[in-house]
Design an enzyme around this catalytic site. Structure first.
Site: not given
Ligand code: NDP
Length: 292
Positions: A54, A98, A121
């Site tokens: 990422k 994460q 997200d």
């Protein structure tokens, strides 16, 4: 018949190119650089790999990447304080925590502490609710990537029979919401579904998001169906999906491979969401071709 291999890797690379162009234009015309903050708690090896790629792809797209690594014994209040700082930081347009978080952390409280406009997200209750009620939302990256591949392959999804296998909050449920919004007729299957092969045989579109290597067999697939394999399973034979690719490819019209299918789309969509969040925060129009 051998199915067309849906090239998610190539599609994602093209998307990243378009993102980089729009990031460059944003800098030149408005002096704004989109920024993505990634929070990693602990040292889970798979999470480390995801965070590294990422970071690399964020930088390659011309955005700022902020990495925050906390030890596995970091406390709930430390994490909440960090999220609070990132929410207030004007250089940060997207925040990603994460997952999974260590067991002593209340994951839901952490996710829902993220400012809704920075929730790239799309996992906050507010964004999930917006998606479910048809309002403008930040859409979770993996299902967004799946939908982009489906639209590219099939065009209009109206009236198609779609079966989503899996009902997690991060893949199955938002995927079903997106397909419903596209006017597909959606069935959500899960571990209690009776006669899953028969349910899958009705589908023009199959999205498998289960986490069981090769579970979906070729003789479950309706001839001519489009198959999207979200599964990422580490086995002795390397990375494999939830679909038995070789047998499914004999029957389907098109199918995503693992690796090289949905995986690369997830990160491309994360970058797209970060750019979108940045544009929205600055009162600019949504970036072209990167939102629904
Ligand atoms: P979860 O474990 O959260 O959910 C799995 C779902 O599969 C559940 O709804 C479960 O049903 C269902 N399921 C389990 N066993 C069966 C079965 N025998 N028959 C039918 N349904 C079953 O997984 P995620 O949604 O997080 O991830 C799914 C897969 O996708 C994993 O392989 C993961 O690694 C991968 N993934 C890939 C991403 C990418 O970027 N490509 C991103 C995210 C995930 P129930 O609800 O009844 O328990």
């Amino acid at each position: 018949m051998t199915a067309t291999r849906i090239d998610g890797k190539g599609f994602a690379a093209q998307m990243r190119g378009r993102i980089a162009d729009q990031v460059a234009a944003l800098k030149q015309e408005h002096g704004i650089t989109p920024g993505l903050a990634v929070v990693l708690v602990g040292d889970d090896p798979a999470s480390q790999i995801y965070v590294r790629s990422k970071h690399r792809q964020t930088v390659e797209a011309g955005m700022q990447s902020f990495e925050h690594r906390l030890p596995s014994d970091a406390s709930q209040s430390e994490l909440l304080a960090l999220i609070g700082r990132l929410n207030a930081d004007e250089q940060v347009h997207g925040i990603l925590v994460q997952l999974p978080l260590p067991p002593h952390i209340d994951e839901s409280e952490i996710i829902n502490a993220i400012a809704v406009r920075k929730d790239v997200d799309g996992f906050t209750v507010a964004n999930a609710g917006r998606l479910a009620t048809g309002q403008r939302a930040m859409v979770p990256c993996t299902p967004l990537g799946c939908l982009m591949l489906l639209r590219d392959r099939l065009g209009d999804l109206s009236g198609k029979d779609a079966v989503v296998i899996g009902r997690s909050n991060i893949v199955g449920k938002p995927m079903a919401a997106l397909l419903t919004a596209e006017n597909a007729t959606v069935t959500v299957a899960h571990s209690r579904t009776r006669d899953l092969p028969e349910v899958v045989r009705r589908a023009d579109i199959v999205v498998a998001a289960v986490g069981l290597p090769g579970m979906v067999k070729g003789d479950w697939i309706k001839p001519g169906a489009t198959v999207i394999d979200v599964g990422i399973n580490r086995t002795g034979d390397g990375l494999v999906g939830d679909v038995d690719y070789d047998s499914a490819a004999q029957v389907a019209d098109a199918i995503t491979p693992v690796p090289g299918g949905v995986g690369p789309m997830t990160i491309a969509c994360l970058l797209a969401n970060t750019l979108t969040a940045c544009c929205r925060m600055n009162g600019l129009g949504d970036p072209e071709g990167l939102t629904l």
